[in-house]
Design a protein around this motif. Structure first.
Motif, PDB file in Angstrom:
ATOM      1  N   ILE A  44      31.559 -26.610 -35.222  1.00  0.00           N
ATOM      2  CA  ILE A  44      32.596 -25.575 -35.249  1.00  0.00           C
ATOM      3  C   ILE A  44      31.959 -24.235 -34.887  1.00  0.00           C
ATOM      4  CG2 ILE A  44      34.319 -24.416 -36.686  1.00  0.00           C
ATOM      5  CD1 ILE A  44      34.909 -27.352 -36.507  1.00  0.00           C
ATOM      6  N   LEU A  45      30.796 -23.948 -35.476  1.00  0.00           N
ATOM      7  CA  LEU A  45      30.161 -22.643 -35.312  1.00  0.00           C
ATOM      8  C   LEU A  45      29.559 -22.466 -33.923  1.00  0.00           C
ATOM      9  CD1 LEU A  45      28.540 -22.530 -38.847  1.00  0.00           C
ATOM     10  CD2 LEU A  45      30.474 -21.178 -38.050  1.00  0.00           C
ATOM     11  N   SER A  46      29.182 -23.572 -33.277  1.00  0.00           N
ATOM     12  CA  SER A  46      28.626 -23.458 -31.925  1.00  0.00           C
ATOM     13  C   SER A  46      29.732 -23.307 -30.887  1.00  0.00           C
ATOM     14  CB  SER A  46      27.792 -24.699 -31.593  1.00  0.00           C
ATOM     15  OG  SER A  46      28.650 -25.808 -31.346  1.00  0.00           O
ATOM     16  N   GLY A  47      30.981 -23.524 -31.291  1.00  0.00           N
ATOM     17  CA  GLY A  47      32.090 -23.441 -30.341  1.00  0.00           C
ATOM     18  C   GLY A  47      32.366 -24.747 -29.628  1.00  0.00           C
ATOM     19  N   ARG A  48      31.603 -25.805 -29.962  1.00  0.00           N
ATOM     20  CA  ARG A  48      31.835 -27.094 -29.312  1.00  0.00           C
ATOM     21  C   ARG A  48      33.192 -27.668 -29.702  1.00  0.00           C
ATOM     22  NH1 ARG A  48      31.885 -32.299 -30.362  1.00  0.00           N
ATOM     23  NH2 ARG A  48      31.396 -33.694 -28.651  1.00  0.00           N
ATOM     24  N   THR A  49      33.499 -27.600 -30.988  1.00  0.00           N
ATOM     25  CA  THR A  49      34.734 -28.164 -31.516  1.00  0.00           C
ATOM     26  C   THR A  49      35.585 -27.048 -32.081  1.00  0.00           C
ATOM     27  OG1 THR A  49      33.546 -30.173 -32.134  1.00  0.00           O
ATOM     28  CG2 THR A  49      35.664 -29.803 -33.204  1.00  0.00           C
TER      29      THR A  49
END
Lengths: 242, 242
Positions: free
Chosen positions: A15-20
């Motif tokens: 979530i925090l990496s922006g992947r999901t």
């Protein structure tokens, strides 16, 4: 308002990496509102035990319920169950009823209940299992904390398992009026109306639609009579719907 | 990894009630990752000054940067600027440069710069304005806190104004492999690979596609040589892409 309160804790690096893009908190927000439980805070943290423990303890001390999503699968980065046990200061181990659920499931599907999958039967001492009709591996409730999967359809099924068991309050009702005026134009009258109804919550949300600017005016509360009266005044103030 | 760190604070009752689905944190997560800044935590709180102040102080003490969205419009529930001033212990008032921006904007559009709109020129002492090319009313940076609008296209424009001014780190790279096996089947080998590369972050994310179950295996890190080597081993372990 005396409705019960809740917080959500979303766990996962992805979530925090922006992947999901997290969708579970939005789903839970809607379900809680319908059930008369007020969602007061959402936190999203990485797969780091110390961070999960700290967030969990802050949230469960402050609010009536805490719902978590993510980190209860079979892989090395699934550390939520251990973090919850640590937060509550209880032991955690493979539990027989959870193991039996998984064993039956993998036998039916002709797959092996290996060591990794068995990790999903690790349940903190004193917890009650949450039913998972989608993929069997259970969530659990310990104290006021409800620990659920991150995969959206599993999360939603677990929320449906848990919510009927919780005492809700009067449903949180809302009504809205859309006007083709900017927020700056309606702010004064809207603030006066908010002051007149301290038990209602009045919010304004700008929008753009077919190139036109407008504002959605939303009134929320648990008392339908007050809500109706405030909506009548709002409509008299700002006219018909855009 | 020595990349700078960041947190996001989303402010607004409409997110917590489920009326609005936040999209700003997902946008920021992707932009920060590209810029080499690690997003470590997201919090979403209601329009309550004490809650905003507490969250802001916790986040700005711990992380290098804090990005906020929401609560800087003209209506009574827009209390973010005041909460930020309170958190920093500084005064807040209408500032001449911000007022001039708004005055010119409303004059061009033939609208009145009334008292409500003038609230958007209230800036905490010592802050620097953030350019808003969409709708003029500025955001601001104070200390390590960047205060931005909640409306997604304005938020995105403000992020684009702020990010180039911040020192990033080595870009956070990622590669992924999708396999048509459950997480429980790949967990053991995947964990061993993770242990072999402590500086990389390895995550697994189950998916369902056309009725088939599979897992996305993602490796993240800043060192392209290590990343390449780990991906090679991952592919050797689990074969071709699903």
């Amino acid at each position: 308002m005396t409705n019960p309160t809740a917080a959500m804790l979303v766990i996962g690096d992805e979530i925090l990496s922006g992947r999901t893009r997290d969708s579970n908190s939005h789903h839970l927000a809607g379900e809680l509102t319908r059930h008369g439980i007020r969602l007061m805070e959402i936190r999203m943290v990485a797969d780091e035990e110390a961070d999960i423990v700290a967030a969990l303890n802050a949230l469960r001390d402050r609010w009536d319920h805490v719902f978590t999503s993510g980190g209860i699968g079979p892989t090395h980065d699934d550390i939520t169950a251990d973090a919850v046990a640590r937060a509550f200061g209880v032991s955690i181990d493979v539990r027989e009823d959870a193991r039996a659920l998984l064993a039956a499931h993998y036998q039916r599907s002709g797959q092996e209940l290996n060591a990794a999958r068995l990790r999903m039967a690790r349940i903190p001492e004193g917890a009650a299992l949450i039913d998972n009709p989608v993929s069997v591996a259970p969530g659990f409730t310990i104290g006021n904390v409800h620990v659920m999967a991150g995969v959206p359809n599993v999360f939603q099924a677990m929320v449906a398992s848990v919510l009927p068991k919780l005492t809700g309050g009067a449903p949180l009702l809302s009504q809205s009026l859309s006007v083709l005026r900017g927020e700056g134009e309606i702010a004064e009258g809207f603030a006066a109306l908010a002051a007149e109804y301290p038990e209602l919550s009045l919010g304004s949300y700008p929008f753009q639609r077919n190139g036109a600017y407008g504002t959605s005016l939303v009134i929320r509360g648990t008392d339908p009579v007050q809500l109706e009266a405030a909506m009548k005044k709002l409509t008299a103030l700002f006219g018909e719907t855009a």
